[in-house]
Enzyme design. Sequence first.
Site, PDB file in Angstrom:
ATOM      1  N   TYR A   1       0.835  -1.212   0.000  1.00  0.00           N
ATOM      2  CA  TYR A   1       0.000   0.000   0.000  1.00  0.00           C
ATOM      3  C   TYR A   1       0.865   1.254   0.000  1.00  0.00           C
ATOM      4  CZ  TYR A   1      -4.037   2.938   0.999  1.00  0.00           C
ATOM      5  OH  TYR A   1      -5.033   3.876   0.911  1.00  0.00           O
TER       6      TYR A   1
ATOM      7  N   PHE B   1      -7.328  18.830 -25.232  1.00  0.00           N
ATOM      8  CA  PHE B   1      -8.003  17.562 -25.508  1.00  0.00           C
ATOM      9  C   PHE B   1      -9.401  17.600 -24.878  1.00  0.00           C
ATOM     10  CE2 PHE B   1      -8.959  13.050 -24.629  1.00  0.00           C
ATOM     11  CZ  PHE B   1      -9.068  12.656 -25.941  1.00  0.00           C
ATOM     12  N   ASP B   2     -10.321  16.753 -25.369  1.00  0.00           N
ATOM     13  CA  ASP B   2     -11.715  16.884 -24.910  1.00  0.00           C
ATOM     14  C   ASP B   2     -11.920  16.631 -23.413  1.00  0.00           C
ATOM     15  OD1 ASP B   2     -11.286  14.211 -25.423  1.00  0.00           O
ATOM     16  OD2 ASP B   2     -13.292  13.806 -26.162  1.00  0.00           O
TER      17      ASP B   2
ATOM     18  N   ASP C   1       0.490  18.975 -20.997  1.00  0.00           N
ATOM     19  CA  ASP C   1      -0.254  17.721 -21.161  1.00  0.00           C
ATOM     20  C   ASP C   1       0.645  16.845 -22.016  1.00  0.00           C
ATOM     21  OD1 ASP C   1      -1.737  15.623 -22.141  1.00  0.00           O
ATOM     22  OD2 ASP C   1      -3.561  16.781 -22.451  1.00  0.00           O
TER      23      ASP C   1
ATOM     24  N   ALA D   1       0.817  13.521 -22.821  1.00  0.00           N
ATOM     25  CA  ALA D   1       0.419  12.191 -23.302  1.00  0.00           C
ATOM     26  C   ALA D   1       1.354  11.658 -24.396  1.00  0.00           C
ATOM     27  CB  ALA D   1      -1.023  12.232 -23.800  1.00  0.00           C
TER      28      ALA D   1
ATOM     29  N   LYS E   1      -0.530   6.354 -23.585  1.00  0.00           N
ATOM     30  CA  LYS E   1       0.034   6.688 -24.900  1.00  0.00           C
ATOM     31  C   LYS E   1       1.546   6.442 -24.861  1.00  0.00           C
ATOM     32  CE  LYS E   1      -4.007   9.068 -24.926  1.00  0.00           C
ATOM     33  NZ  LYS E   1      -4.892   9.140 -23.760  1.00  0.00           N
TER      34      LYS E   1
ATOM     35  N   HIS F   1     -19.839  12.194 -27.317  1.00  0.00           N
ATOM     36  CA  HIS F   1     -19.489  11.281 -28.408  1.00  0.00           C
ATOM     37  C   HIS F   1     -19.365   9.823 -27.968  1.00  0.00           C
ATOM     38  CE1 HIS F   1     -15.517  12.176 -26.758  1.00  0.00           C
ATOM     39  NE2 HIS F   1     -15.008  11.188 -27.444  1.00  0.00           N
TER      40      HIS F   1
HETATM   41  N1  F0G Z   1      -4.630  14.497 -23.103  1.00  0.00           N
HETATM   42  C1  F0G Z   1      -4.513  14.093 -24.359  1.00  0.00           C
HETATM   43  C2  F0G Z   1      -3.719  14.877 -25.335  1.00  0.00           C
HETATM   44  C3  F0G Z   1      -5.179  12.926 -24.772  1.00  0.00           C
HETATM   45  O1  F0G Z   1      -5.085  12.536 -26.039  1.00  0.00           O
HETATM   46  C4  F0G Z   1      -5.917  12.181 -23.815  1.00  0.00           C
HETATM   47  C5  F0G Z   1      -6.619  10.964 -24.190  1.00  0.00           C
HETATM   48  C6  F0G Z   1      -5.985  12.651 -22.503  1.00  0.00           C
HETATM   49  C7  F0G Z   1      -5.321  13.813 -22.177  1.00  0.00           C
HETATM   50  C8  F0G Z   1      -6.768  11.933 -21.448  1.00  0.00           C
HETATM   51  O2  F0G Z   1      -6.120  10.775 -21.056  1.00  0.00           O
HETATM   52  O3  F0G Z   1      -7.642   8.909 -21.728  1.00  0.00           O
HETATM   53  O4  F0G Z   1      -5.793   8.568 -20.097  1.00  0.00           O
HETATM   54  O5  F0G Z   1      -7.794   9.863 -19.464  1.00  0.00           O
HETATM   55  N2  F0G Z   1      -6.781  10.601 -25.345  1.00  0.00           N
HETATM   56  C9  F0G Z   1      -7.367   9.353 -25.788  1.00  0.00           C
HETATM   57  C10 F0G Z   1      -7.425   9.376 -27.292  1.00  0.00           C
HETATM   58  C11 F0G Z   1      -8.643   8.981 -25.148  1.00  0.00           C
HETATM   59  O6  F0G Z   1      -8.069   8.484 -27.854  1.00  0.00           O
HETATM   60  O7  F0G Z   1      -6.839  10.261 -27.910  1.00  0.00           O
HETATM   61  P1  F0G Z   1      -6.892   9.456 -20.563  1.00  0.00           P
END
Ligand code: F0G
Length: 464
Positions: free
Chosen positions: A72, A129-130, A220, A222, A263, A455
């Site tokens: 833990y 990102f969304d 960000d 990713a 990613k 979506h």
């Molecule tokens: N930031 C970016 C640039 C992303 O592409 C994503 C996720 C996230 C944040 C959020 O991360 O999914 O781990 O919570 N992108 C995925 C995609 C879902 O299909 O591009 P997450």
Amino acid sequence: MELPFAEPWRIKSIETIRRSRPDEREAWIREARHNLFNLRSEQVYIDLLTDSGTGAMSAEQWSEIMLGDESYAGASSYYKLKESIEEILGFPHFLPTHQGRAAENVLFSSLIGTGNEGQGMIVPGNSHFDTTKGHIEFRHAEALDLTIAEAFDTESEHPFKGNVDLERLEAFFKATPRQRIPLFMLTITCNSSGGQPVSMENIRGVSALCKRFGVPLFIDSARFAENAYFIKVREEGYGGKGIREIVREMFAFADGATMSSKKDGIVNIGGFVAFRAREDFERAMTFNIMYEGFNTYGGMAGRDLGALSVGLREATTFEYLEARIGQVGRLGASLIAGGIPIQKPCGGHAIYLNALRFLEAVPRGEYVAQTLAVELYREGGVRGVEIGAIMADRDPVTRADRFPALELVRLAIPRRVYTDLHMEYVAAVVGAVWERRKAVTRGYRITREASILRHFTVELEALG
Ligand code: F0G
């Protein structure tokens, strides 16, 4: 004679996938209410829905799964990851989260608030990102997109279409009281504009403005390794530098970072939020403990922390990135050769089809990119994703559909999963829809939708 390029890995374990018949796909897509997220994976032949969590781990990563320390507190797997993050990204503090959006939740709870304290606040960035935008709007704050105009011209060959418009950023900083700007969010590579990189020069420029106006800069990250590869191969002065060196330089400009490890961490689940300053880390810690878990595991199992510690190292090697981005580029080149309109130059993780130029007869209000995504599935069982009006959600105030500058279908390539023959198949499927594009004249109507991030669950009815 120069020998041809080939991947720096071989395959140890395989997963069977099945091609389906057109009549099966017709029934399945109707049952799915024309939402590709509703398909079962067995109903898909080549799955390009996302490059997130879909990568193939290496033997070294699987070894870490077995070595995972599930204590833990103070697990050795946590310390392995801490060492990788410190060495590769240069951040002394981090909190593990279950994925990227959880890292956003923790960071924004700390910097914006947990209720509606965000009212009147603005988070500038480059095509957030969304989920990032979702977390900002959920807190009643606004996400301001300051990406350069070239990003929205799919024919422009600008090498860094993820760049921020520095003039607009400076004007925004000058016109807006500091207390209304909790942070700047820089997304590398910029997913929403086509997996497009941000140049080091631009990162430096954003950082200088943020410092001048006293605004924290968060990245960000990713797809940070892919961004570093593009800096190496496209930006003057970086060709001779190593990927790790470039990565360290990129992050040195930031106060912290959010990460979706699914990613460029090449793991199936996980994320983190990293900080340079101890006080920022300590402020966020409370939220991590409440939402995710104790500091040394957060939202992750020990084994996943271990696999990520190795994934970060593998993703930041030139040999891996050359194979990965090379494959995406070869698919893109074959589509361009066929006259198919895509976002140029090709991004790091995906090919983005320009649906407005692909299906010119379908009215804008009938969700052009979604229509194209469904056609690719019907044609050959290839699953991509709409990045258009459906993903853009409704305006939070007027509730009207928001029509973004581009309607795109993203074909995201999972890491180390498909071969170039699979990519040739994908190109053939896109080519077949391109051949019959003029016959596609109608799109869809929404019959059911969620109020945010619609979506994922939207239901659609075919028109015409
Ligand atoms: N930031 C970016 C640039 C992303 O592409 C994503 C996720 C996230 C944040 C959020 O991360 O999914 O781990 O919570 N992108 C995925 C995609 C879902 O299909 O591009 P997450």
